[in-house]
Design a protein around this motif. Structure first.
Motif, PDB file in Angstrom:
ATOM      1  N   ALA A 130      12.887   0.459   3.375  1.00 16.60           N
ATOM      2  CA  ALA A 130      13.465   0.966   4.625  1.00 16.60           C
ATOM      3  C   ALA A 130      14.328  -0.105   5.293  1.00 16.60           C
ATOM      4  O   ALA A 130      15.412   0.180   5.786  1.00 16.60           O
ATOM      5  CB  ALA A 130      12.347   1.427   5.551  1.00 16.60           C
ATOM      6  N   THR A 131      13.818  -1.317   5.295  1.00 11.59           N
ATOM      7  CA  THR A 131      14.616  -2.427   5.832  1.00 11.59           C
ATOM      8  C   THR A 131      14.705  -3.469   4.726  1.00 11.59           C
ATOM      9  O   THR A 131      13.778  -3.580   3.914  1.00 11.59           O
ATOM     10  CB  THR A 131      13.928  -3.049   7.063  1.00 11.59           C
ATOM     11  OG1 THR A 131      12.572  -3.340   6.735  1.00 11.59           O
ATOM     12  CG2 THR A 131      13.970  -2.122   8.266  1.00 11.59           C
ATOM     13  N   PRO A 132      15.815  -4.211   4.696  1.00 10.61           N
ATOM     14  CA  PRO A 132      15.957  -5.200   3.625  1.00 10.61           C
ATOM     15  C   PRO A 132      14.750  -6.129   3.576  1.00 10.61           C
ATOM     16  O   PRO A 132      14.278  -6.593   4.610  1.00 10.61           O
ATOM     17  CB  PRO A 132      17.230  -5.963   4.010  1.00 10.61           C
ATOM     18  CG  PRO A 132      17.971  -5.059   4.939  1.00 10.61           C
ATOM     19  CD  PRO A 132      16.946  -4.212   5.629  1.00 10.61           C
ATOM     20  N   GLY A 133      14.232  -6.333   2.390  1.00  9.36           N
ATOM     21  CA  GLY A 133      13.108  -7.241   2.226  1.00  9.36           C
ATOM     22  C   GLY A 133      11.756  -6.569   2.429  1.00  9.36           C
ATOM     23  O   GLY A 133      10.723  -7.172   2.132  1.00  9.36           O
ATOM     24  N   ALA A 134      11.724  -5.324   2.961  1.00 11.82           N
ATOM     25  CA  ALA A 134      10.441  -4.633   3.154  1.00 11.82           C
ATOM     26  C   ALA A 134       9.836  -4.284   1.799  1.00 11.82           C
ATOM     27  O   ALA A 134      10.547  -4.212   0.785  1.00 11.82           O
ATOM     28  CB  ALA A 134      10.643  -3.379   3.981  1.00 11.82           C
ATOM     29  N   TYR A 135       8.529  -4.046   1.791  1.00 10.35           N
ATOM     30  CA  TYR A 135       7.834  -3.757   0.537  1.00 10.35           C
ATOM     31  C   TYR A 135       8.294  -2.422  -0.060  1.00 10.35           C
ATOM     32  O   TYR A 135       8.312  -1.403   0.627  1.00 10.35           O
ATOM     33  CB  TYR A 135       6.326  -3.726   0.798  1.00 10.35           C
ATOM     34  CG  TYR A 135       5.514  -3.388  -0.434  1.00 10.35           C
ATOM     35  CD1 TYR A 135       5.427  -4.279  -1.503  1.00 10.35           C
ATOM     36  CD2 TYR A 135       4.854  -2.163  -0.533  1.00 10.35           C
ATOM     37  CE1 TYR A 135       4.694  -3.969  -2.625  1.00 10.35           C
ATOM     38  CE2 TYR A 135       4.103  -1.853  -1.664  1.00 10.35           C
ATOM     39  CZ  TYR A 135       4.025  -2.753  -2.702  1.00 10.35           C
ATOM     40  OH  TYR A 135       3.310  -2.445  -3.816  1.00 10.35           O
ATOM     41  N   ALA A 136       8.699  -2.435  -1.329  1.00  9.90           N
ATOM     42  CA  ALA A 136       9.245  -1.226  -1.959  1.00  9.90           C
ATOM     43  C   ALA A 136       8.323  -0.660  -3.028  1.00  9.90           C
ATOM     44  O   ALA A 136       8.563   0.423  -3.547  1.00  9.90           O
ATOM     45  CB  ALA A 136      10.592  -1.532  -2.579  1.00  9.90           C
ATOM     46  N   GLY A 137       7.257  -1.374  -3.364  1.00  6.05           N
ATOM     47  CA  GLY A 137       6.387  -0.885  -4.435  1.00  6.05           C
ATOM     48  C   GLY A 137       6.877  -1.357  -5.785  1.00  6.05           C
ATOM     49  O   GLY A 137       7.946  -1.966  -5.900  1.00  6.05           O
TER      50      GLY A 137
END
Ligand code: HEC
Length: 245
Positions: A130-137
């Protein structure tokens, strides 16, 4: 085309159009009933079986197998559904093709048998963060579908489980469950953040494959039981590892 054939073809087209119009009118509310006077459409299964047996890119273990099902399965896997383009273990530049056999380079087509259906293609995370660097899985990686030493294909799943996978997308191996929390640490390990349902296979086109007939799925399973085992990574804890015995 002979004129008699032309008339037949035209009649068939009109019949199909009729069924389509009827289906549109019913708008899926009930299955279309077959008409008594309707010509039975010919099935081309015999030629599909013949093509399937001819185009299998790997030698087949036919012991105890139903040859017609294996042939039809090969046709669906290799001529229609392109399973190996995702489930290949091959990387650039030739991916699922052998060196010198890459049709996109204008070379005569040859599939690489050493990585056929052994999985490992990396599709990246399901959704961009959702935001750059946020956890994506975790990255979604195609699985090894070759049979193991028990002879059962795709990681030792039974025919009933295979059908459930293809119809519902269920991930029996639970490689990437939905996160129960994302901060401060994503839990459980390897989890996928909502709204993605981590119990379901991602990228894998099961929503499309779910419409296949039982017969088609029987055939794919029979074919996948007949292809050679590929061990994949030597590490037995790697999900792509397969015990060839
Ligand atoms: C667009 C790429 C793509 C295509 C085409 C594709 N798959 Fe997959 N498949 C995947 C990916 C990626 C996974 C793993 C998904 C995950 O981990 O969430 C997967 C998972 C599977 C699984 C689950 C394996 C297990 O161990 O539970 C089966 C079975 C499967 N695919 C069968 C097939 C068959 C049969 C075909 C062709 C009829 C096919 N796939 C075509 C990408 C694809």
């Amino acid at each position: 085309m002979k004129s008699q054939q032309l008339v037949k073809t035209a009649a068939r087209a009109v019949a199909i159009l009729g069924v389509m119009v009827l289906a549109t009118m019913l708008n899926g509310s009930s299955p279309v009933q077959a008409q008594d006077n309707q010509e039975v459409l010919p099935t081309d299964e015999a030629s599909e079986v013949e093509i399937g047996l001819r185009i299998s890119p790997v030698p087949l273990n036919l012991a105890g197998k139903n040859l017609n099902l294996v042939g039809l399965g090969s046709y669906i896997v290799n001529a229609v559904s392109d399973c190996n383009s995702c489930h290949t273990g091959g990387g650039p530049p030739n991916f699922n093709y052998a060196a010198g056999g890459n049709p996109y380079f204008g070379q005569p087509q040859k599939t690489d048998p050493t990585v056929y259906m052994s999985g490992g293609q990396d599709f990246g995370p399901t959704v961009p963060p959702a935001t750059p660097g946020a956890y994506a899985g975790p990255d979604i990686i195609s699985r090894n579908l070759t049979p193991d030493k028990t002879g059962l294909p795709e990681g030792g799943h039974t025919l009933a489980q295979f059908k459930q996978i293809m119809r519902t997308g269920i991930d029996f191996d639970r490689l990437h469950p939905t996160c129960t929390q994302v901060r401060p640490t994503p839990e459980p390990p390897n989890c996928i953040p909502a709204p993605v349902d981590g119990d379901l296979l991602q990228v894998m086109p099961w929503p499309t494959f779910s419409h296949m007939t039982d017969h088609d799925l029987d055939a794919i399973y029979e074919y996948l039981s007949a292809i050679p085992c590929i061990e994949g990574p030597a590490d037995p804890t790697n999900p792509l590892h397969n015990d060839c015995g």
